[in-house]
Design an enzyme around this catalytic site. Structure first.
Site, PDB file in Angstrom:
ATOM      1  N   GLY A   1       2.985  -1.024   4.222  1.00 36.22           N
ATOM      2  CA  GLY A   1       3.013   0.385   3.861  1.00 36.22           C
ATOM      3  C   GLY A   1       4.436   0.832   3.595  1.00 36.22           C
ATOM      4  O   GLY A   1       4.971   0.674   2.496  1.00 36.22           O
TER       5      GLY A   1
ATOM      6  N   ASN B   1       0.875  -1.172   0.000  1.00 33.13           N
ATOM      7  CA  ASN B   1       0.000   0.000   0.000  1.00 33.13           C
ATOM      8  C   ASN B   1       0.912   1.222   0.000  1.00 33.13           C
ATOM      9  O   ASN B   1       1.499   1.559   1.014  1.00 33.13           O
ATOM     10  CB  ASN B   1      -0.885  -0.047   1.258  1.00 33.13           C
ATOM     11  CG  ASN B   1      -1.672   1.237   1.465  1.00 33.13           C
ATOM     12  OD1 ASN B   1      -1.776   2.069   0.558  1.00 33.13           O
ATOM     13  ND2 ASN B   1      -2.231   1.398   2.647  1.00 33.13           N
ATOM     14  N   TRP B   2       1.023   1.839  -1.149  1.00 33.91           N
ATOM     15  CA  TRP B   2       1.970   2.968  -1.276  1.00 33.91           C
ATOM     16  C   TRP B   2       1.446   4.257  -0.659  1.00 33.91           C
ATOM     17  O   TRP B   2       2.180   5.233  -0.560  1.00 33.91           O
ATOM     18  CB  TRP B   2       2.310   3.216  -2.757  1.00 33.91           C
ATOM     19  CG  TRP B   2       2.939   2.066  -3.461  1.00 33.91           C
ATOM     20  CD1 TRP B   2       3.273   0.840  -2.939  1.00 33.91           C
ATOM     21  CD2 TRP B   2       3.338   2.022  -4.837  1.00 33.91           C
ATOM     22  NE1 TRP B   2       3.845   0.039  -3.894  1.00 33.91           N
ATOM     23  CE2 TRP B   2       3.894   0.748  -5.078  1.00 33.91           C
ATOM     24  CE3 TRP B   2       3.266   2.931  -5.896  1.00 33.91           C
ATOM     25  CZ2 TRP B   2       4.379   0.364  -6.328  1.00 33.91           C
ATOM     26  CZ3 TRP B   2       3.748   2.557  -7.139  1.00 33.91           C
ATOM     27  CH2 TRP B   2       4.301   1.280  -7.349  1.00 33.91           C
ATOM     28  N   LYS B   3       0.179   4.271  -0.328  1.00 35.04           N
ATOM     29  CA  LYS B   3      -0.461   5.475   0.237  1.00 35.04           C
ATOM     30  C   LYS B   3      -0.245   6.679  -0.689  1.00 35.04           C
ATOM     31  O   LYS B   3      -0.171   6.511  -1.898  1.00 35.04           O
ATOM     32  CB  LYS B   3       0.037   5.711   1.665  1.00 35.04           C
ATOM     33  CG  LYS B   3      -0.087   4.444   2.524  1.00 35.04           C
ATOM     34  CD  LYS B   3       0.105   4.648   3.983  1.00 35.04           C
ATOM     35  CE  LYS B   3      -0.061   3.323   4.705  1.00 35.04           C
ATOM     36  NZ  LYS B   3       0.047   3.435   6.150  1.00 35.04           N
TER      37      LYS B   3
ATOM     38  N   GLY C   1       2.806   2.229  10.759  1.00 31.63           N
ATOM     39  CA  GLY C   1       3.802   3.297  10.629  1.00 31.63           C
ATOM     40  C   GLY C   1       4.530   3.641  11.915  1.00 31.63           C
ATOM     41  O   GLY C   1       5.223   4.656  11.983  1.00 31.63           O
TER      42      GLY C   1
ATOM     43  N   SER D   1       3.602  -2.120  10.311  1.00 31.28           N
ATOM     44  CA  SER D   1       5.051  -2.189  10.576  1.00 31.28           C
ATOM     45  C   SER D   1       5.685  -3.530  10.186  1.00 31.28           C
ATOM     46  O   SER D   1       6.602  -3.998  10.864  1.00 31.28           O
ATOM     47  CB  SER D   1       5.354  -1.849  12.033  1.00 31.28           C
ATOM     48  OG  SER D   1       5.027  -0.494  12.293  1.00 31.28           O
TER      49      SER D   1
ATOM     50  N   HIS E   1      -9.291   1.198   4.900  1.00 31.31           N
ATOM     51  CA  HIS E   1      -8.013   1.399   5.580  1.00 31.31           C
ATOM     52  C   HIS E   1      -8.222   2.354   6.760  1.00 31.31           C
ATOM     53  O   HIS E   1      -9.031   3.278   6.681  1.00 31.31           O
ATOM     54  CB  HIS E   1      -6.972   1.959   4.601  1.00 31.31           C
ATOM     55  CG  HIS E   1      -5.608   1.954   5.206  1.00 31.31           C
ATOM     56  ND1 HIS E   1      -5.190   2.939   6.054  1.00 31.31           N
ATOM     57  CD2 HIS E   1      -4.583   1.066   5.115  1.00 31.31           C
ATOM     58  CE1 HIS E   1      -3.949   2.651   6.462  1.00 31.31           C
ATOM     59  NE2 HIS E   1      -3.568   1.518   5.907  1.00 31.31           N
TER      60      HIS E   1
END
Ligand code: PGA
Length: 252
Positions: free
Chosen positions: A235, A9-11, A174, A214, A98
């Site tokens: 992520g 998920n590159w956001k 994150g 993470s 999400h």
């Protein structure tokens, strides 16, 4: 046997050139690993989704990060992208629910379910994200929260072919913090049990449940070996092809 899925998920990261370069690097690794025993999914931001989907990507799937809530395929919904539009770009998957959508865009379980339905209805495979906040975990409510989210976000139309669940504790996203393997096992078992109530045991047994939050090359093997963990949603570590692939490689 559930085939493992490694999803990135590159956001909201990467301008056009970076996104295309990252996708090319990941797809090249896929292409040079022909007999891999796992699936790969990348979910770029909308600025590059179409470009990425047009790259040759045998052995990998391309997905969006969200779809519109409206059941309409088009119309006066400024800023939204319908599931049909995602499909038209050449992507075949999407994330929904999400925690960043729930947090910053106030998406409720009902909204997430509608988005999942829209995705499935349009022919996309959807990853439905669930997970408790730190306050909920500290209050001892984690299992109850993910059971509720499973019950309220997963539509009856979901099957192992068109739907994947991602358990992502909000406090692990994150932050570098990860739950213990025992905690992950407890939640994943609860999610599968709840899926069985919604969809029946047979569908529930086939559906993949990813862990996210993470995940790094250093902790991937341990997390991916937990019972009922059928892959990872990644992520930060998905923004470099090397670290993303290093996570996938722990399955080889
Ligand atoms: P992270 O994000 O790997 O950077 O913790 C995971 C996610 O939000 O999907």
């Amino acid at each position: 046997m559930r085939r493992k899925l490694i999803a990135g998920n590159w956001k909201m990261n990467g301008l056009k050139a970076e996104g295309i370069a990252l996708a090319k690097a990941v797809f090249e690794k896929c292409a040079t690993t022909p007999d891999k025993t796992f699936d790969i999914l990348v979910c770029p931001p909308m600025n590059v989704l179409g470009f990425v989907a047009e790259l040759p990507h045998a052995g990998a799937f391309v997905g969006a990060q969200d779809v519109a809530e409206t059941t309409k395929p088009n119309g006066a919904f400024t800023g939204d992208i319908s599931a049909q539009m995602v499909l038209d770009l050449g992507a075949t998957w999407t994330l929904v629910g999400h925690s960043e959508r729930r947090q910053y865009h106030h998406e409720t379980d009902a909204v997430v379910k509608q988005k999942a339905l829209n995705a499935i209805g349009a022919g996309l495979t959807t990853v439905i994200c669930i997970g408790e906040t730190l306050a909920e975990r500290e209050a001892g409510q984690a299992v109850d929260v993910v059971r509720r989210q499973t019950r309220e976000c997963v539509p009856m139309q979901a099957t192992a072919e068109n739907c994947v669940i991602a358990y992502e504790p909000v406090w692990a996203i994150g932050t570098g913090k990860v739950p213990t393997t025992a905690d992950v096992a407890e939640i994943h078992a609860a999610v599968r049990d709840e899926l069985a109530k919604v969809l029946g045991q047979e569908k529930a047994d086939k559906m993949r449940i990813l862990y996210g939050g993470s995940v790094k090359p250093e902790n991937a093997k341990e997390l991916l070996n937990v019972e009922n963990v059928d892959g990872a949603l990644i992520g930060g570590a998905s923004l470099k092809a090397d670290s993303f692939w290093a996570i996938a490689e722990t399955l080889m």
